[in-house]
Design a protein around this motif. Structure first.
Motif, PDB file in Angstrom:
ATOM      1  N   PRO A  14      28.039   4.153  24.392  1.00  0.00           N
ATOM      2  CA  PRO A  14      26.270   3.771  24.262  1.00  0.00           C
ATOM      3  C   PRO A  14      25.891   3.441  24.898  1.00  0.00           C
ATOM      4  O   PRO A  14      26.883   1.777  25.073  1.00  0.00           O
ATOM      5  CB  PRO A  14      26.230   4.205  22.145  1.00  0.00           C
ATOM      6  N   THR A  15      24.577   3.401  24.781  1.00  0.00           N
ATOM      7  CA  THR A  15      23.544   1.535  26.084  1.00  0.00           C
ATOM      8  C   THR A  15      22.318   1.650  25.092  1.00  0.00           C
ATOM      9  O   THR A  15      21.767   2.887  24.504  1.00  0.00           O
ATOM     10  CB  THR A  15      23.404   2.369  27.311  1.00  0.00           C
ATOM     11  N   LEU A  16      21.809   0.321  24.485  1.00  0.00           N
ATOM     12  CA  LEU A  16      21.239   0.340  23.999  1.00  0.00           C
ATOM     13  C   LEU A  16      19.780  -0.073  24.857  1.00  0.00           C
ATOM     14  O   LEU A  16      20.437  -0.832  25.963  1.00  0.00           O
ATOM     15  CB  LEU A  16      21.270  -0.835  23.279  1.00  0.00           C
ATOM     16  N   VAL A  17      18.799   0.493  25.216  1.00  0.00           N
ATOM     17  CA  VAL A  17      17.886   0.284  25.671  1.00  0.00           C
ATOM     18  C   VAL A  17      16.282   0.105  24.946  1.00  0.00           C
ATOM     19  O   VAL A  17      16.229   0.351  23.883  1.00  0.00           O
ATOM     20  CB  VAL A  17      17.475   1.738  26.041  1.00  0.00           C
ATOM     21  N   ASN A  18      15.220  -0.302  25.750  1.00  0.00           N
ATOM     22  CA  ASN A  18      14.088  -0.923  25.132  1.00  0.00           C
ATOM     23  C   ASN A  18      13.966  -1.438  23.966  1.00  0.00           C
ATOM     24  O   ASN A  18      13.209  -1.306  22.476  1.00  0.00           O
ATOM     25  CB  ASN A  18      13.001   0.336  25.484  1.00  0.00           C
ATOM     26  N   ARG A  32       7.039  -7.730  11.119  1.00  0.00           N
ATOM     27  CA  ARG A  32       7.581  -7.633  12.516  1.00  0.00           C
ATOM     28  C   ARG A  32       8.777  -6.471  12.168  1.00  0.00           C
ATOM     29  O   ARG A  32       8.974  -5.413  11.691  1.00  0.00           O
ATOM     30  CB  ARG A  32       9.527  -8.517  12.575  1.00  0.00           C
ATOM     31  N   ARG A  33       8.749  -5.720  13.445  1.00  0.00           N
ATOM     32  CA  ARG A  33       9.276  -4.459  13.590  1.00  0.00           C
ATOM     33  C   ARG A  33       9.978  -4.052  14.116  1.00  0.00           C
ATOM     34  O   ARG A  33       9.801  -4.937  16.218  1.00  0.00           O
ATOM     35  CB  ARG A  33       8.102  -3.338  14.199  1.00  0.00           C
ATOM     36  N   LEU A  34      11.073  -3.687  14.486  1.00  0.00           N
ATOM     37  CA  LEU A  34      12.516  -3.486  16.157  1.00  0.00           C
ATOM     38  C   LEU A  34      12.328  -1.761  15.966  1.00  0.00           C
ATOM     39  O   LEU A  34      12.425  -1.651  15.634  1.00  0.00           O
ATOM     40  CB  LEU A  34      13.513  -3.993  15.054  1.00  0.00           C
ATOM     41  N   THR A  35      12.097  -2.017  17.508  1.00  0.00           N
ATOM     42  CA  THR A  35      11.997  -0.378  17.631  1.00  0.00           C
ATOM     43  C   THR A  35      12.959  -0.815  19.194  1.00  0.00           C
ATOM     44  O   THR A  35      13.070  -2.032  19.646  1.00  0.00           O
ATOM     45  CB  THR A  35      11.122  -0.167  18.844  1.00  0.00           C
ATOM     46  N   PHE A  36      14.238   0.056  19.335  1.00  0.00           N
ATOM     47  CA  PHE A  36      14.811   0.324  20.197  1.00  0.00           C
ATOM     48  C   PHE A  36      15.850   2.024  20.475  1.00  0.00           C
ATOM     49  O   PHE A  36      15.418   3.040  19.567  1.00  0.00           O
ATOM     50  CB  PHE A  36      16.201  -0.429  19.831  1.00  0.00           C
ATOM     51  N   GLY A  37      16.073   2.294  21.508  1.00  0.00           N
ATOM     52  CA  GLY A  37      16.714   3.186  21.877  1.00  0.00           C
ATOM     53  C   GLY A  37      18.313   3.545  21.804  1.00  0.00           C
ATOM     54  O   GLY A  37      18.833   2.527  22.472  1.00  0.00           O
ATOM     55  N   VAL A  38      18.913   4.049  21.487  1.00  0.00           N
ATOM     56  CA  VAL A  38      20.641   4.616  22.053  1.00  0.00           C
ATOM     57  C   VAL A  38      20.285   5.961  22.699  1.00  0.00           C
ATOM     58  O   VAL A  38      19.296   6.808  22.953  1.00  0.00           O
ATOM     59  CB  VAL A  38      21.246   4.756  20.327  1.00  0.00           C
ATOM     60  N   HIS A  39      20.997   5.687  23.540  1.00  0.00           N
ATOM     61  CA  HIS A  39      21.388   6.683  24.781  1.00  0.00           C
ATOM     62  C   HIS A  39      23.549   6.789  24.949  1.00  0.00           C
ATOM     63  O   HIS A  39      23.739   5.832  25.160  1.00  0.00           O
ATOM     64  CB  HIS A  39      20.322   6.243  26.471  1.00  0.00           C
ATOM     65  N   ASP A  78      20.473  10.933  22.368  1.00  0.00           N
ATOM     66  CA  ASP A  78      19.322  10.037  22.610  1.00  0.00           C
ATOM     67  C   ASP A  78      18.399  10.133  21.354  1.00  0.00           C
ATOM     68  O   ASP A  78      17.878  10.569  20.535  1.00  0.00           O
ATOM     69  CB  ASP A  78      18.075  10.604  23.744  1.00  0.00           C
ATOM     70  N   HIS A  79      18.519   8.661  20.836  1.00  0.00           N
ATOM     71  CA  HIS A  79      18.226   8.529  19.610  1.00  0.00           C
ATOM     72  C   HIS A  79      16.450   6.990  19.276  1.00  0.00           C
ATOM     73  O   HIS A  79      17.089   6.351  20.232  1.00  0.00           O
ATOM     74  CB  HIS A  79      19.134   7.936  18.534  1.00  0.00           C
ATOM     75  N   LEU A  80      15.522   6.917  19.227  1.00  0.00           N
ATOM     76  CA  LEU A  80      14.624   6.258  19.130  1.00  0.00           C
ATOM     77  C   LEU A  80      14.797   5.878  17.762  1.00  0.00           C
ATOM     78  O   LEU A  80      14.344   6.526  17.146  1.00  0.00           O
ATOM     79  CB  LEU A  80      13.145   6.595  19.387  1.00  0.00           C
ATOM     80  N   ALA A  81      15.165   4.565  17.809  1.00  0.00           N
ATOM     81  CA  ALA A  81      14.696   4.016  16.167  1.00  0.00           C
ATOM     82  C   ALA A  81      13.813   2.709  16.070  1.00  0.00           C
ATOM     83  O   ALA A  81      13.859   2.077  17.337  1.00  0.00           O
ATOM     84  CB  ALA A  81      16.469   3.049  16.140  1.00  0.00           C
ATOM     85  N   SER A  82      13.175   2.622  15.278  1.00  0.00           N
ATOM     86  CA  SER A  82      12.125   1.942  14.903  1.00  0.00           C
ATOM     87  C   SER A  82      11.311   1.788  13.450  1.00  0.00           C
ATOM     88  O   SER A  82      11.095   2.772  12.363  1.00  0.00           O
ATOM     89  CB  SER A  82      10.335   3.299  15.651  1.00  0.00           C
ATOM     90  N   VAL A  83      11.794   0.416  12.844  1.00  0.00           N
ATOM     91  CA  VAL A  83      12.477   0.254  11.531  1.00  0.00           C
ATOM     92  C   VAL A  83      11.140  -1.037  11.190  1.00  0.00           C
ATOM     93  O   VAL A  83      11.348  -2.075  12.549  1.00  0.00           O
ATOM     94  CB  VAL A  83      13.627  -0.156  11.107  1.00  0.00           C
ATOM     95  N   THR A  84      11.052  -1.764  10.066  1.00  0.00           N
ATOM     96  CA  THR A  84      10.677  -2.630   9.745  1.00  0.00           C
ATOM     97  C   THR A  84      12.044  -3.691  10.019  1.00  0.00           C
ATOM     98  O   THR A  84      12.834  -3.539   9.042  1.00  0.00           O
ATOM     99  CB  THR A  84      10.292  -2.571   8.181  1.00  0.00           C
TER     100      THR A  84
END
Length: 235
Positions: free
Chosen positions: A125-129, A139-146, A190-196
């Motif tokens: 797996p790779t973490l992107v953005n 604060r808000r954390l956003t990242f993608g998993v591919h 392909d997963h996009l996470a956006s969490v507080t």
């Protein structure tokens, strides 16, 4: 009754040996294109130039074995072409070509394995953005998993933890975020996470780890099957 001329008989035998030698030379010429054939097989299976560099960086042994076997097949073909087409020469040429054909078949077989393995990815797996945005109070954390090439029965686990300056998890804290991901029918994730982001006040930063279930979870590992890791320092 006329007796057969001995010279004519000898010439006929030489002609037979020459014809055998020519057929063996045709086989040798086929083996001479072993490297091109192996490259064509790999390309047909989706092994493009950029994937080759990734595969070599990951120490993909099948590509090295396929290339070496193809080169040895070419060497055998060159040696066979240099052998004079006599009776003994044809015997030696047959032996050399037999060895060359073995190397040729090994090269093709391993090329299929190597190309399939490299072109389909290794499941890592790779973490992107990765981004941390917003004021400290919100604060808000956003990242993608591919990931690609993930086995259909496997899963990728993602954790977000608060860490100190030594990148150690803060004692007494739980994961800020966790999720288990399964691949689609093509083995892709392909997963996009956006969490507080509710990190403790004493947190130096956060660490994101995406690892294949049951795989190597050490971020410092040099294994091509190691996890994807990212660390973000909180200001």
């Amino acid at each position: 009754m006329n007796q057969p001329d001995s010279d004519q008989g000898q010439e006929t035998l030489d002609d037979v040996q020459a014809r055998i030698g020519k057929r063996l030379d045709d086989v040798a010429k086929i083996l001479a294109g072993a490297l091109v054939t192996v490259a064509g097989v790999m390309t047909a299976l989706g092994l493009t130039s950029d994937v080759v560099f990734v595969a070599l960086n990951n120490e993909s042994w099948p590509i090295f074995v396929a290339a070496l076997s193809a080169i040895l097949a070419i060497v055998c073909s060159i040696v066979a072409l240099l052998i004079h087409p006599t009776r003994r020469g044809n015997v030696w040429e047959t032996v050399v070509l037999g060895v060359g054909v073995i190397f040729y078949m090994v090269a093709l077989s391993v090329a299929v394995v190597g190309a399939s393995q490299a072109a389909s990815g290794n499941g890592r797996p790779t973490l992107v953005n990765v981004k941390v945005e917003g004021p400290k109070s919100d604060r808000r954390l956003t990242f993608g998993v591919h990931a690609d090439g993930v086995d259909r029965w496997a899963s990728v686990n993602v954790y977000v933890t608060a860490v100190n300056a030594n990148l150690e998890d803060l004692p007494g804290t739980t994961n800020l975020y966790s999720v288990s991901l399964r691949p689609n029918d093509k083995g892709d994730i392909d997963h996009l996470a956006s969490v507080t982001l509710a990190a403790p006040p004493n947190a130096w930063g956060i660490q994101i780890i995406a690892e294949t279930a049951g795989g190597n979870g050490d971020c410092g590992s040099r294994s091509p099957h190691g996890p994807g890791c990212a660390v973000v320092q909180l200001s």
